[in-house]
Design a protein around this motif. Structure first.
Motif, PDB file in Angstrom:
ATOM      1  N   THR A 166       0.830  -1.204   0.000  1.00  0.00           N
ATOM      2  CA  THR A 166       0.000   0.000   0.000  1.00  0.00           C
ATOM      3  C   THR A 166       0.865   1.255   0.000  1.00  0.00           C
ATOM      4  OG1 THR A 166      -1.718  -1.171   1.235  1.00  0.00           O
ATOM      5  CG2 THR A 166      -1.808   1.232   1.253  1.00  0.00           C
ATOM      6  N   ALA A 167       1.905   1.247   0.842  1.00  0.00           N
ATOM      7  CA  ALA A 167       2.797   2.400   0.913  1.00  0.00           C
ATOM      8  C   ALA A 167       3.519   2.609  -0.422  1.00  0.00           C
ATOM      9  CB  ALA A 167       3.802   2.219   2.038  1.00  0.00           C
ATOM     10  N   ALA A 168       3.984   1.505  -1.038  1.00  0.00           N
ATOM     11  CA  ALA A 168       4.683   1.618  -2.332  1.00  0.00           C
ATOM     12  C   ALA A 168       3.748   2.150  -3.414  1.00  0.00           C
ATOM     13  CB  ALA A 168       5.257   0.251  -2.722  1.00  0.00           C
ATOM     14  N   ALA A 169       2.519   1.653  -3.411  1.00  0.00           N
ATOM     15  CA  ALA A 169       1.541   2.134  -4.384  1.00  0.00           C
ATOM     16  C   ALA A 169       1.254   3.618  -4.185  1.00  0.00           C
ATOM     17  CB  ALA A 169       0.265   1.314  -4.267  1.00  0.00           C
ATOM     18  N   PHE A 170       1.189   4.060  -2.950  1.00  0.00           N
ATOM     19  CA  PHE A 170       0.934   5.458  -2.628  1.00  0.00           C
ATOM     20  C   PHE A 170       2.060   6.342  -3.189  1.00  0.00           C
ATOM     21  CE2 PHE A 170       0.783   9.278  -0.071  1.00  0.00           C
ATOM     22  CZ  PHE A 170      -0.569   9.500   0.136  1.00  0.00           C
ATOM     23  N   VAL A 171       3.310   5.866  -3.001  1.00  0.00           N
ATOM     24  CA  VAL A 171       4.464   6.627  -3.494  1.00  0.00           C
ATOM     25  C   VAL A 171       4.491   6.644  -5.022  1.00  0.00           C
ATOM     26  CG1 VAL A 171       6.996   6.655  -3.615  1.00  0.00           C
ATOM     27  CG2 VAL A 171       5.848   6.268  -1.423  1.00  0.00           C
TER      28      VAL A 171
END
Length: 841
Positions: free
Chosen positions: A127-132
């Protein structure tokens, strides 16, 4: 969906959710694909950083919840900046497997939760990687980059909280979901702080690559400071909680909610899933086993803690801590058998006595959250407060109990009896009456005087036991005075109440042994019924009391209340006051009845042996009041001592006044055991003998046989003192008692008086004559003088002479006469003692 209706489905759903999460994680990794270049150094470094950061755990108790977060978000910030999304997921997967596999191997937590945590960690990183990827980042010093990276960390925490909520709902209930989101809201500052630390490290690394050394040092310093702060804050929190707990306990004692308030608050303070108090049954106190748990509202009697551990804490009088790191293997096996992870147990003490156990089980926060020695010390402190409060509560309960119960017999007291009577009167049942029976124990004062108050207490306890044993079912029994008991029950009629009273009196009667002496129990029974004779409890008690007093003179010892008893009660009250005035003003008279020798006739002279002094009372209103009526009144109103002294004073004065050449006329005076129990009585006798100049051997004290036997141990000292003075002792009504004759050897008895019933029956009953002959033979054996009382005919005199009885007394010779007439009678007969003529003044 009903969890209880589909238990198998709810056991499968958590596994299904976990597998779905892992599958999504795998799909995301496949979707990203493997980049061409493998940054081995960075991957290894970040795996190590994640493992170390996950072990740097910071815990804090907030509002009864144990909140825990680690510093894994610090390396995640750096990974999001430096690594490709695929390698971020690989690094996160490897570090999560290494970390949770180690936890799985160290403790038996099952496979579901490690797999779920691994999947959740990967899902959060994805989720964090997708957000970035979506918002894109720039240079490390760009504030927009900072916002995107912090937003990525927060979004990861949000999605993982959603996953946790789903699992908690499937395993527990909606309340667990609410707590999960509360924890997320309260710990949101933790990930944001970790993100900021990570950004600082990022900026430093971009500025100088060797800054990682400083970064590691700062990171460790921050963790140490954070843990110290949390520990200090926790200690302050504990002190505050203890202060609040003390106030809570004090207020709970006043409101009678000690246990419920204590257990609930204790569970919150220690962040435990349950808190239990167990107090084994003791005497009249029943067993107490109550539990406050996270999933239940209020208290239950479902105790999760094994009783073996609770019993050990009580028997050994020591606290017990059982966790994977503390306690014996046996304790851990017992705990595992009960399905618990860890437990604290401390004994509850009252002074040196251990009366119960306080325990808490399973710390909230998962399998790796356990109690420690600090928690045990806290629980011991709490237990000390609880013990004091329980002691106070027990004291209050005891005072309440004592206020409504008689401490000697355990029966309800007068106050409780009145309340019970009023409650009974308030309920009307067709075809029934409320019957109240009052029992006045016979001869209790005599038992106290003769054998001591301990014997009297034993008699009362025995009476209470017999009354309870024979009472009708559902009866209320109370002790309302020193020698008075009350029984209240519902019966069909007043006639049934009278029959019940007679049956109870018969069942209660009979001897029992106290200190080697056989004592007879009996009682006078008064009866009153509602609504026939009383409207309220006070009136009912007043009327049954009057009936009980009259029952003492009833042939069967039972008296039903009727209106005529009111005047008799008023007469008794009036006589008590008038008797006191008569004693104070010297208005009582002493009459005298002669004792004569039977081997000489009255005509020949020399037959008078002495006289018996008998008290008489001529009342200005009621006329002559019989001694049988006013002497008990004197005894019950504390006037018996004054009455005895008055009779003795007049008897000795007349003895000296009617002296012959050989000395004062021998005089006999009746005594009660109560008078002999007075330690000062022998001294008063000596003073009166000296005042009137009468030798002690000229005075005889008469006491009935029953009183001699029942009071022997208590009366012996006084009788011995009188005997040492030279005063004689005569046993009155001899043969009418139920006693052994062994006292004739033990006591200083110089004379016995044969009961008048045997003397008067000699002419018509051979058995009576045989008894008289046996008594005379016994007296000769012991060298004791004999006086036959109640002689009313010449035939009886002749029979007694044939049996060689030496002395007699009765109406045949003279009735009791007032002093002037008795002096004239002596003078007219010309009697002398021996050869001396009596002086009559």
């Amino acid at each position: 969906m009903d969890r209880e209706r589909y238990p198998s489905l709810f056991r499968i759903l958590p596994w299904a959710l976990t597998l779905i999460i892992l599958a999504v994680d795998a799909a995301v990794m496949v979707a990203h694909g493997i980049p061409g270049e493998l940054p081995v150094g960075q991957v290894v470094l970040f795996v190590a950083a994640f493992i170390v950061a996950q072990n740097l755990l910071i815990q804090q108790d907030v509002r009864g919840l144990r909140i825990a977060f680690n510093l894994a978000d610090v390396p995640l910030i750096l990974a999001l900046f430096y690594l490709d999304p695929f390698w971020i997921l690989v690094v996160r997967a490897v570090s999560a497997v290494a970390f949770y596999a180690g936890r799985y191997l160290r403790s038996d937590v099952g496979l579901l939760k490690p797999l779920f945590n691994i999947g959740m960690s990967l899902f959060g990183a994805a989720t964090a990687a997708a957000f970035v990827q979506y918002f894109q980042i720039g240079a490390a010093a760009d504030p927009r980059t900072w916002l995107v990276l912090v937003g990525a960390i927060v979004s990861a925490g949000f999605t993982t909280t959603i996953l946790i909520s789903m699992l908690l709902f499937l395993i527990n209930s909606w309340s667990s979901v609410v707590k999960a989101w509360s924890s997320f809201a309260m710990t949101l500052a933790g990930p944001i702080m970790a993100s900021c630390v990570g950004l600082i490290f990022l900026v430093l690394l971009e500025a100088a690559p060797w800054a990682w050394v400083l970064i590691v040092f700062m990171l460790l310093t921050i963790v140490a400071l954070a843990r110290s702060y949390m520990k200090l804050r926790g200690q302050r929190h504990v002190l505050n909680e203890l202060n609040n707990f003390t106030h809570l306990v004090a207020g709970s004692v006043r409101s009678n909610r000690l246990i419920d308030a204590t257990l609930g608050r204790l569970r919150e303070i220690l962040s435990a899933e349950s808190a239990t108090v167990w107090v084994p049954a003791d005497g009249r106190n029943p067993e107490i086993r109550l539990t406050s748990s996270v999933d239940d509202v209020g208290l239950t009697d479902l105790d999760p803690v094994p009783e073996a551990l609770q019993r050990e804490a009580i028997d050994a009088n020591r606290p017990i801590l059982v966790t994977p790191k503390h306690g014996s293997q046996e304790h851990r096996d017992i705990l595992a058998g009960a399905g618990l992870r860890n437990v604290l147990l401390v004994p509850l003490r009252s002074g040196d006595e251990v009366y119960g156990c306080l325990s808490v089980a399973d710390r909230i926060g998962g399998e790796m959250s356990h109690f420690d020695t600090a928690d045990l010390q806290l629980l011991e402190t709490v237990a000390a407060h609880v013990s004091i409060a329980v002691d106070n509560s027990r004291l209050i309960d005891q005072l309440r109990y004592d206020a409504y119960h008689d401490p000697l017999t355990g029966l309800p007291s007068r106050r409780r009896s009145l309340e019970a009577l009023q409650e009974a009167l308030s309920i009307t049942v067709p075809g029934e009456v409320v019957a109240v029976l009052m029992f006045d124990v016979d001869s209790l004062h005599e038992i106290n005087d003769a054998l001591g108050h301990e014997a009297g207490d034993t008699a009362l306890r025995e009476f209470a036991r017999r009354l309870q044993e024979h009472a009708p079912a559902a009866s209320f029994i109370g002790r309302i005075d020193s020698d008075e008991f009350i029984l209240q029950t519902r019966l069909a009629s007043t006639e049934a109440a009278i029959e019940t009273a007679r049956r109870l009196r018969e069942g209660i009667q009979g001897p029992f042994e106290v200190g080697g002496v056989s004592v007879s129990l009996s009682a006078a029974v008064g009866v009153v019924t509602h609504p026939d004779f009383a409207a309220d409890a006070d009136e009912l008690l007043k009327r049954v009391d009057g009936a009980t007093r009259q029952a003492k003179d009833a042939p069967d010892g039972v008296q039903l209340y009727h209106a005529g008893l009111e005047s008799e009660s008023l007469r008794r009250i009036g006589l008590a006051a008038d008797l006191r005035r008569a004693l104070d003003k010297g208005r009582l008279e002493v009459h005298f009845q002669p004792k004569v020798r039977l081997d000489r006739s009255l005509e020949n002279g020399g037959a008078v042996m002495g006289a018996e002094a008998l008290v008489r009372w001529s009342h200005p209103t009621y006329g002559t009041v019989a001694p049988e009526e006013f002497i008990p009144i004197a005894a019950s109103t504390g006037q018996l001592g004054q009455l005895t002294d008055t009779v003795l004073d007049q008897a000795l004065r007349r003895s000296a006044e009617w002296a012959g050449e050989d000395g004062p006329l021998p005089m006999s005076v009746n005594l009660s055991p109560r008078t002999l129990a007075d330690a000062e009585f022998p001294g008063r006798v000596a003073a009166l003998l000296e005042r009137h100049g009468v030798p002690p051997e000229r005075l005889t004290f008469e006491i009935t046989e029953d009183d001699v036997v029942s009071g022997e141990p208590r009366l012996t000292p006084a009788l011995d003192r009188l005997h040492e003075m030279g005063v004689r002792l005569s046993v009155d009504d001899f043969g009418a008692g139920y006693s052994s004759l062994a006292y004739l050897r033990r006591l200083p008895v110089q004379e016995i008086k044969i009961d008048l019933r045997f003397v008067q029956g000699m002419a018509t009953d051979d058995d009576d004559k045989a008894i008289v002959e046996a008594v005379l033979g016994l007296a000769r054996h012991f060298a004791i003088d004999v006086v036959a009382e109640g002689i009313e005919s010449h035939q009886t005199v002749e029979q007694l002479r044939e049996l060689h009885c030496e002395a007699g007394q009765g109406y045949y010779f003279s009735r009791p006469l007032p002093p002037d007439r008795f002096a004239a009678w002596l003078d007219g007969q010309g009697w002398t003692r021996g050869q001396a003529r009596l002086r009559v003044v």
